[in-house]
Scaffold this motif. Structure first.
Motif, PDB file in Angstrom:
ATOM      1  N   VAL A 105       0.908  -1.128  -0.175  1.00 29.46           N
ATOM      2  CA  VAL A 105       0.007  -0.188  -0.067  1.00 29.46           C
ATOM      3  C   VAL A 105       0.702   1.197  -0.098  1.00 29.46           C
ATOM      4  CG1 VAL A 105      -1.779   1.204   1.194  1.00 29.46           C
ATOM      5  CG2 VAL A 105      -1.855  -1.156   1.130  1.00 29.46           C
ATOM      6  N   ASP A 106       0.897   1.962  -1.143  1.00 28.52           N
ATOM      7  CA  ASP A 106       1.733   3.202  -1.374  1.00 28.52           C
ATOM      8  C   ASP A 106       1.450   4.300  -0.503  1.00 28.52           C
ATOM      9  OD1 ASP A 106       3.735   4.184  -2.618  1.00 28.52           O
ATOM     10  OD2 ASP A 106       2.342   5.406  -3.695  1.00 28.52           O
ATOM     11  N   ASP A 107       0.196   4.253   0.200  1.00 33.85           N
ATOM     12  CA  ASP A 107      -0.281   5.379   1.081  1.00 33.85           C
ATOM     13  C   ASP A 107       0.051   5.525   2.540  1.00 33.85           C
ATOM     14  OD1 ASP A 107      -1.463   7.112  -1.238  1.00 33.85           O
ATOM     15  OD2 ASP A 107      -3.013   5.801  -1.140  1.00 33.85           O
ATOM     16  N   VAL A 108       0.813   4.482   2.920  1.00 34.37           N
ATOM     17  CA  VAL A 108       1.216   4.061   4.175  1.00 34.37           C
ATOM     18  C   VAL A 108       2.440   4.249   4.236  1.00 34.37           C
ATOM     19  CG1 VAL A 108       1.198   2.556   6.352  1.00 34.37           C
ATOM     20  CG2 VAL A 108      -0.986   2.924   4.837  1.00 34.37           C
ATOM     21  N   ILE A 109       3.145   4.974   5.516  1.00 32.95           N
ATOM     22  CA  ILE A 109       4.384   5.018   5.794  1.00 32.95           C
ATOM     23  C   ILE A 109       4.944   4.618   7.261  1.00 32.95           C
ATOM     24  CG2 ILE A 109       6.572   6.648   6.053  1.00 32.95           C
ATOM     25  CD1 ILE A 109       5.990   5.999   3.125  1.00 32.95           C
ATOM     26  N   PHE A 110       5.950   4.025   7.561  1.00 30.35           N
ATOM     27  CA  PHE A 110       5.921   3.496   8.912  1.00 30.35           C
ATOM     28  C   PHE A 110       7.153   4.483   9.228  1.00 30.35           C
ATOM     29  CE2 PHE A 110       3.473   0.097   7.450  1.00 30.35           C
ATOM     30  CZ  PHE A 110       2.959  -0.411   8.785  1.00 30.35           C
ATOM     31  N   LEU A 111       7.385   5.077  10.434  1.00 28.72           N
ATOM     32  CA  LEU A 111       8.270   5.859  10.961  1.00 28.72           C
ATOM     33  C   LEU A 111       8.714   5.502  12.321  1.00 28.72           C
ATOM     34  CD1 LEU A 111       7.250   9.487  10.793  1.00 28.72           C
ATOM     35  CD2 LEU A 111       8.403   8.377   9.016  1.00 28.72           C
ATOM     36  N   SER A 112       9.992   5.194  12.667  1.00 27.06           N
ATOM     37  CA  SER A 112      10.613   4.706  13.674  1.00 27.06           C
ATOM     38  C   SER A 112      11.841   5.672  14.055  1.00 27.06           C
ATOM     39  CB  SER A 112      11.084   3.035  13.518  1.00 27.06           C
ATOM     40  OG  SER A 112       9.982   2.416  13.717  1.00 27.06           O
ATOM     41  N   PHE A 113      11.568   6.539  15.172  1.00 21.55           N
ATOM     42  CA  PHE A 113      12.469   7.340  15.467  1.00 21.55           C
ATOM     43  C   PHE A 113      13.475   6.567  16.572  1.00 21.55           C
ATOM     44  CE2 PHE A 113       8.974   9.893  14.324  1.00 21.55           C
ATOM     45  CZ  PHE A 113       9.694  11.041  13.949  1.00 21.55           C
ATOM     46  N   ILE A 114      14.797   6.779  16.308  1.00 18.98           N
ATOM     47  CA  ILE A 114      15.637   6.094  17.257  1.00 18.98           C
ATOM     48  C   ILE A 114      17.161   7.280  17.671  1.00 18.98           C
ATOM     49  CG2 ILE A 114      16.937   5.146  15.398  1.00 18.98           C
ATOM     50  CD1 ILE A 114      17.022   2.594  16.785  1.00 18.98           C
ATOM     51  N   PRO A 115      17.428   6.997  18.593  1.00 19.54           N
ATOM     52  CA  PRO A 115      18.860   7.884  18.925  1.00 19.54           C
ATOM     53  C   PRO A 115      19.808   7.395  18.067  1.00 19.54           C
ATOM     54  CG  PRO A 115      17.483   6.891  21.003  1.00 19.54           C
ATOM     55  CD  PRO A 115      17.079   6.366  19.884  1.00 19.54           C
ATOM     56  N   ALA A 116      20.468   8.041  17.022  1.00 18.79           N
ATOM     57  CA  ALA A 116      21.126   7.909  16.374  1.00 18.79           C
ATOM     58  C   ALA A 116      21.770   9.099  15.624  1.00 18.79           C
ATOM     59  CB  ALA A 116      20.929   6.814  15.403  1.00 18.79           C
ATOM     60  N   ASP A 117      23.020   9.397  15.276  1.00 17.90           N
ATOM     61  CA  ASP A 117      23.409  10.667  14.636  1.00 17.90           C
ATOM     62  C   ASP A 117      23.419  10.818  13.142  1.00 17.90           C
ATOM     63  OD1 ASP A 117      23.353  11.852  17.185  1.00 17.90           O
ATOM     64  OD2 ASP A 117      25.448  11.463  17.878  1.00 17.90           O
ATOM     65  N   THR A 118      23.808   9.634  12.604  1.00 14.22           N
ATOM     66  CA  THR A 118      23.975   9.592  11.083  1.00 14.22           C
ATOM     67  C   THR A 118      23.406   8.441  10.445  1.00 14.22           C
ATOM     68  OG1 THR A 118      25.999   7.924  11.164  1.00 14.22           O
ATOM     69  CG2 THR A 118      26.457  10.592  11.721  1.00 14.22           C
ATOM     70  N   SER A 119      23.055   8.655   9.303  1.00 13.95           N
ATOM     71  CA  SER A 119      22.663   7.875   8.187  1.00 13.95           C
ATOM     72  C   SER A 119      23.313   6.470   8.332  1.00 13.95           C
ATOM     73  CB  SER A 119      22.246   8.219   6.939  1.00 13.95           C
ATOM     74  OG  SER A 119      23.394   8.477   6.481  1.00 13.95           O
ATOM     75  N   VAL A 120      24.687   6.609   8.397  1.00 11.73           N
ATOM     76  CA  VAL A 120      25.579   5.308   8.225  1.00 11.73           C
ATOM     77  C   VAL A 120      25.029   4.455   9.697  1.00 11.73           C
ATOM     78  CG1 VAL A 120      27.804   4.519   8.297  1.00 11.73           C
ATOM     79  CG2 VAL A 120      27.482   6.386   7.104  1.00 11.73           C
ATOM     80  N   GLN A 121      24.872   5.044  10.603  1.00 12.19           N
ATOM     81  CA  GLN A 121      24.473   4.257  11.730  1.00 12.19           C
ATOM     82  C   GLN A 121      23.339   3.797  11.634  1.00 12.19           C
ATOM     83  OE1 GLN A 121      25.220   7.536  14.892  1.00 12.19           O
ATOM     84  NE2 GLN A 121      25.875   5.785  16.122  1.00 12.19           N
ATOM     85  N   LEU A 122      22.388   4.329  10.970  1.00 15.19           N
ATOM     86  CA  LEU A 122      21.024   4.308  10.754  1.00 15.19           C
ATOM     87  C   LEU A 122      20.929   2.602   9.879  1.00 15.19           C
ATOM     88  CD1 LEU A 122      19.299   7.256  10.182  1.00 15.19           C
ATOM     89  CD2 LEU A 122      18.955   5.886  12.286  1.00 15.19           C
ATOM     90  N   ILE A 123      21.845   2.674   8.651  1.00 15.29           N
ATOM     91  CA  ILE A 123      21.699   1.431   8.034  1.00 15.29           C
ATOM     92  C   ILE A 123      22.045   0.239   8.696  1.00 15.29           C
ATOM     93  CG2 ILE A 123      22.953   0.381   6.106  1.00 15.29           C
ATOM     94  CD1 ILE A 123      20.861   2.057   4.780  1.00 15.29           C
TER      95      ILE A 123
END
Length: 202
Positions: A105-123
């Motif tokens: 379903v294209d109209d639904v997005i999941f957001l998960s906020f997490i303590p991290a400073d860079t996108s490298v860490q996030l991957i």
């Protein structure tokens, strides 16, 4: 004359079927339609307007800038992942079951906020948490202080680590759910469907 008056089992069966078609089936159909309508009305009545999402602008695991304004037009399912890895994995495992219901379903997005400073860490964190759909499920990194502020002020979560927020296409918070209660997660799926503007394949 007496033989003609006798009805065969086949005739009796046909008579019963005619009565069922004329009276019983319509009554049952009405009952199920009415039950479904009442259930839908009840589910809709439980959706509230709990205020607009507060402003934010953060990068996700694909190094894309995600903001509250940019998410308008989408239904978002939001949670806050703590630094504790055991709690974090349990939380994302629970959310993953909901995400499976909407992964086309294209109209639904999941957001998960997490303590991290860079996108490298996030991957790396996404990999650890078994988040594989990077187009629909955004892992957003922030400082611990910002993480807490967004949870309590932007989304007004009643219990930060247990709560999931449902936000409609206008950026209005519609309801909160306890991630640890199966019935609540089922309600989240049902009420997400109710506020979708339309469904389309990805």
């Amino acid at each position: 004359m007496e033989e003609k008056a006798k009805r065969t089992p086949q005739q009796v069966f046909m008579s019963i079927m005619v009565i069922a078609l004329l009276f019983l089936f319509p009554a049952l159909s009405w009952y199920y339609l009415q039950t479904g309508l009442n259930h839908r009305k009840k589910a809709l009545s439980e959706l509230n307007e709990l205020g607009k999402v507060g402003p934010f602008q953060l990068k996700n695991q694909r190094n894309l800038v995600i903001s509250n304004e940019g998410l308008k037009g989408k239904v978002t399912i939001v949670n806050f992942i703590p630094a504790n890895k055991t709690i974090a994995r349990n939380l994302t495992d629970r959310i993953a079951k909901v995400q499976q219901s909407f992964n086309e379903v294209d109209d639904v997005i999941f957001l998960s906020f997490i303590p991290a400073d860079t996108s490298v860490q996030l991957i790396d964190m996404a990999r650890e948490l078994a988040i594989e759909d990077h187009k629909q499920w955004y892992l957003l990194g922030s400082t611990q202080e910002e993480w807490q502020r967004l949870a309590t002020e932007a989304y007004k979560l009643p219990k930060v680590e247990n709560s999931v927020a449902l936000v409609d296409t206008s950026g209005t918070i519609r309801n909160y759910y306890d991630v640890n209660i199966n019935q609540e997660m089922g309600k989240l799926v049902e009420q997400t469907v109710l506020i979708l503007p339309k469904q389309k394949g990805r």
